[in-house]
Design a protein around this motif. Structure first.
Motif, PDB file in Angstrom:
ATOM      1  N   LYS A 131      10.675  -7.312 -11.431  1.00 55.10           N
ATOM      2  CA  LYS A 131       9.996  -7.858 -10.253  1.00 55.10           C
ATOM      3  C   LYS A 131       8.804  -6.997  -9.859  1.00 55.10           C
ATOM      4  O   LYS A 131       8.763  -5.806 -10.158  1.00 55.10           O
ATOM      5  N   LYS A 132       7.859  -7.596  -9.154  1.00 56.98           N
ATOM      6  CA  LYS A 132       6.716  -6.843  -8.653  1.00 56.98           C
ATOM      7  C   LYS A 132       7.172  -5.950  -7.509  1.00 56.98           C
ATOM      8  O   LYS A 132       7.843  -6.402  -6.584  1.00 56.98           O
ATOM      9  N   ARG A 133       6.784  -4.683  -7.598  1.00 56.79           N
ATOM     10  CA  ARG A 133       7.266  -3.680  -6.643  1.00 56.79           C
ATOM     11  C   ARG A 133       6.902  -4.042  -5.205  1.00 56.79           C
ATOM     12  O   ARG A 133       7.710  -3.910  -4.296  1.00 56.79           O
ATOM     13  N   GLU A 134       5.665  -4.488  -4.989  1.00 58.23           N
ATOM     14  CA  GLU A 134       5.232  -4.772  -3.620  1.00 58.23           C
ATOM     15  C   GLU A 134       5.989  -5.960  -3.022  1.00 58.23           C
ATOM     16  O   GLU A 134       6.236  -6.016  -1.817  1.00 58.23           O
ATOM     17  N   LYS A 135       6.395  -6.920  -3.874  1.00 57.92           N
ATOM     18  CA  LYS A 135       7.142  -8.075  -3.366  1.00 57.92           C
ATOM     19  C   LYS A 135       8.562  -7.682  -2.963  1.00 57.92           C
ATOM     20  O   LYS A 135       9.098  -8.175  -1.967  1.00 57.92           O
ATOM     21  N   VAL A 136       9.164  -6.775  -3.748  1.00 60.55           N
ATOM     22  CA  VAL A 136      10.489  -6.267  -3.380  1.00 60.55           C
ATOM     23  C   VAL A 136      10.389  -5.482  -2.070  1.00 60.55           C
ATOM     24  O   VAL A 136      11.248  -5.599  -1.193  1.00 60.55           O
ATOM     25  N   LEU A 137       9.323  -4.708  -1.927  1.00 64.92           N
ATOM     26  CA  LEU A 137       9.108  -3.955  -0.685  1.00 64.92           C
ATOM     27  C   LEU A 137       9.054  -4.906   0.511  1.00 64.92           C
ATOM     28  O   LEU A 137       9.698  -4.661   1.535  1.00 64.92           O
ATOM     29  N   TYR A 138       8.275  -5.986   0.381  1.00 66.26           N
ATOM     30  CA  TYR A 138       8.159  -6.955   1.487  1.00 66.26           C
ATOM     31  C   TYR A 138       9.522  -7.555   1.820  1.00 66.26           C
ATOM     32  O   TYR A 138       9.877  -7.706   3.007  1.00 66.26           O
ATOM     33  N   GLN A 139      10.315  -7.868   0.780  1.00 66.78           N
ATOM     34  CA  GLN A 139      11.669  -8.390   0.994  1.00 66.78           C
ATOM     35  C   GLN A 139      12.502  -7.411   1.821  1.00 66.78           C
ATOM     36  O   GLN A 139      13.172  -7.793   2.789  1.00 66.78           O
ATOM     37  N   VAL A 140      12.458  -6.155   1.410  1.00 68.29           N
ATOM     38  CA  VAL A 140      13.257  -5.104   2.065  1.00 68.29           C
ATOM     39  C   VAL A 140      12.844  -4.944   3.528  1.00 68.29           C
ATOM     40  O   VAL A 140      13.680  -4.825   4.420  1.00 68.29           O
ATOM     41  N   LEU A 141      11.531  -4.940   3.766  1.00 66.31           N
ATOM     42  CA  LEU A 141      11.026  -4.703   5.124  1.00 66.31           C
ATOM     43  C   LEU A 141      11.347  -5.864   6.070  1.00 66.31           C
ATOM     44  O   LEU A 141      11.403  -5.672   7.291  1.00 66.31           O
TER      45      LEU A 141
END
Length: 453
Positions: free
Chosen positions: A229-239
């Motif tokens: 997965k794209k790192r920034e998209k996982v970050l957005y999910q987490v946030l």
């Protein structure tokens, strides 16, 4: 053991001042370091942030200052403006509580240079708190004399090395009196730093303070393998899984911080960013706005892990693992403070698992989780997968091919031959590894002899 805060070598005014600011029981680093500095001995101290090291050097340094002598008598250096400001505030608090007439100067970049010079000329400071660059500048221009400096402290020495300020420290150290007491405080002691300190400190006292609780028990420390997965998209999910009071997201470079801040802003989040490329005025304004609750998300480089005190952080996200693994401790330490609960999440890929192993050996334990149906849920620890594959992955391609062939039906005795072949291959690799270790040790001994000659 007697309480070092009640040691009769300490000025009675300082002892009273400590009581006024509710310093009653010394920490381990204070118990060990203060007597060494009171005895005028050089010292190298390895201790993490939060161990109480600031007062470990501040008490004996202030104790030595002669208020009748209007010259600089002690210099405390720290690698960032923010750390210098914090140290200045702590110093003033103790000075005022003790009622001592000590002139303290705060010299750092980002402030009016000419105004600082004017203040120094009006009244020479007795205690100087400075960043290395500004200190180098003022000593080189003969604004500050070093003839009466009795104590020189390098705080956050490893960070000073990382930020490229060791040459400025070198410039100052060369000009100090021979009997000046030098103290270095650092979370880690890299080889380059150790070699530098050896240049100016003959057989210093070395004090290492272990930190048994690497991560506060109030912090839930999670790890997410993001896979493809794209790192920034996982970050957005987490946030956006919940509503953190204040989330602090760490990246390794200024460029990544800028890119992440832009990405998250485009997703509709109100995001602040902090890194060394932002002007002093803009950084201060951003911090004021964060403290006022105008931002829920802050993206930062490691400057915020050790150089700033951002209150109310409920979630820390390691967008990427720092180059210096010790910084993980500083990052996660921004949450779960003062007994409050906190949450830390680290994003990784499969190829970074070896770095997680190193962190676990340092005492940092992770809970493996994944994002599923809009929530963080436990997942199987990667060790269980690795242990099944470790035997095969430790073999080279040739041996792996032999093992795979062995799975077919063979004549009796074939499996024993395969087993022997694997053992022989393993033994050969061990010999090569041992030989390389011996050669490496010889090279290191040779380098040490050359350094000492």
């Amino acid at each position: 053991m007697n309480n070092i805060f009640e040691n009769e070598q300490l000025n009675p005014a300082i002892r009273q001042g400590l009581k006024k600011i509710n310093f009653v029981k010394p920490t381990e680093v204070q118990e060990k370091v203060i007597p060494v500095l009171l005895a005028h001995r050089n010292v190298v101290v390895q201790a993490v942030t939060g161990s109480g090291k600031t007062h470990a050097f501040l008490l004996p340094v202030m104790n030595e200052i002669d208020t009748n002598l209007q010259y600089p008598q002690a210099i405390l250096t720290t690698p960032s403006r923010e750390l210098a400001q914090q140290l200045y505030q702590v110093t003033r608090q103790l000075r005022d509580a003790a009622g001592l007439n000590i002139s303290v100067a705060h010299l750092a970049g980002g402030t009016d240079r000419e105004r600082q010079i004017e203040k120094i000329n009006r009244r020479k400071p007795q205690l100087i708190i400075a960043t290395p660059g500004r200190l180098h500048d003022f000593v080189e221009k003969k604004v500050l004399p070093l003839d009466y400096v009795k104590n020189f402290v390098i705080d956050e020495a490893d960070m000073t090395l990382d930020m490229g300020f060791l040459s400025d420290i070198d410039f100052i150290a060369q000009r100090l009196m021979r009997d000046c007491v030098i103290a270095a405080f650092s979370a880690t002691i890299p080889v380059k730093l150790a070699n530098f300190l050896r240049k100016y400190m003959a057989k210093p006292e070395t004090i290492i303070i272990d930190n048994p609780a690497v991560i506060s028990p109030t912090v839930k420390n999670d790890l997410i393998d993001i896979g493809a997965k794209k790192r920034e998209k996982v970050l957005y999910q987490v946030l956006t899984l919940g509503q953190p009071y204040l989330a602090l997201i760490f990246a390794n470079t200024k460029q990544t911080v800028d890119e992440l801040a832009a990405f998250l802003t485009n997703q509709g989040l109100k995001v602040a960013k902090i890194h060394g490329g932002i002007t002093e005025r803009e950084r201060k304004r951003t911090l004021r706005e964060v403290e006022a609750g105008q931002y829920q998300y802050v993206v930062a480089t490691d400057l915020a892990a050790r150089g700033l005190d951002i209150k109310g952080v409920s979630l820390v996200v390691n967008y990427e693992i720092p180059r210096e693994l010790e910084f993980v401790v500083h990052r996660i330490g921004r949450t779960g403070r003062n007994g409050m609960s906190g949450h830390a999440i680290t994003l990784i890929r499969e190829e970074e698992m070896d770095r997680i192993l190193k962190l676990e050996r340092m005492g940092i334990q992770f809970d493996f989780v994944e994002v599923k149906n809009g929530a963080l849920v436990p997942r199987k620890h990667y060790h269980s997968r690795n242990s099944r594959q470790s035997a095969a992955h430790s073999l080279d391609n040739k041996m792996r091919g032999i093992v795979n062939k062995a799975k077919k039906k063979r004549k009796p005795g074939y499996k024993k031959k395969i087993k022997r072949a694997i053992q022989q291959d393993k033994a050969q690799k061990n010999k090569i590894e041992q030989r390389n270790k011996i050669r490496k040790a010889k090279r290191q001994r040779k380098r040490r002899r050359e350094d000492q000659s």
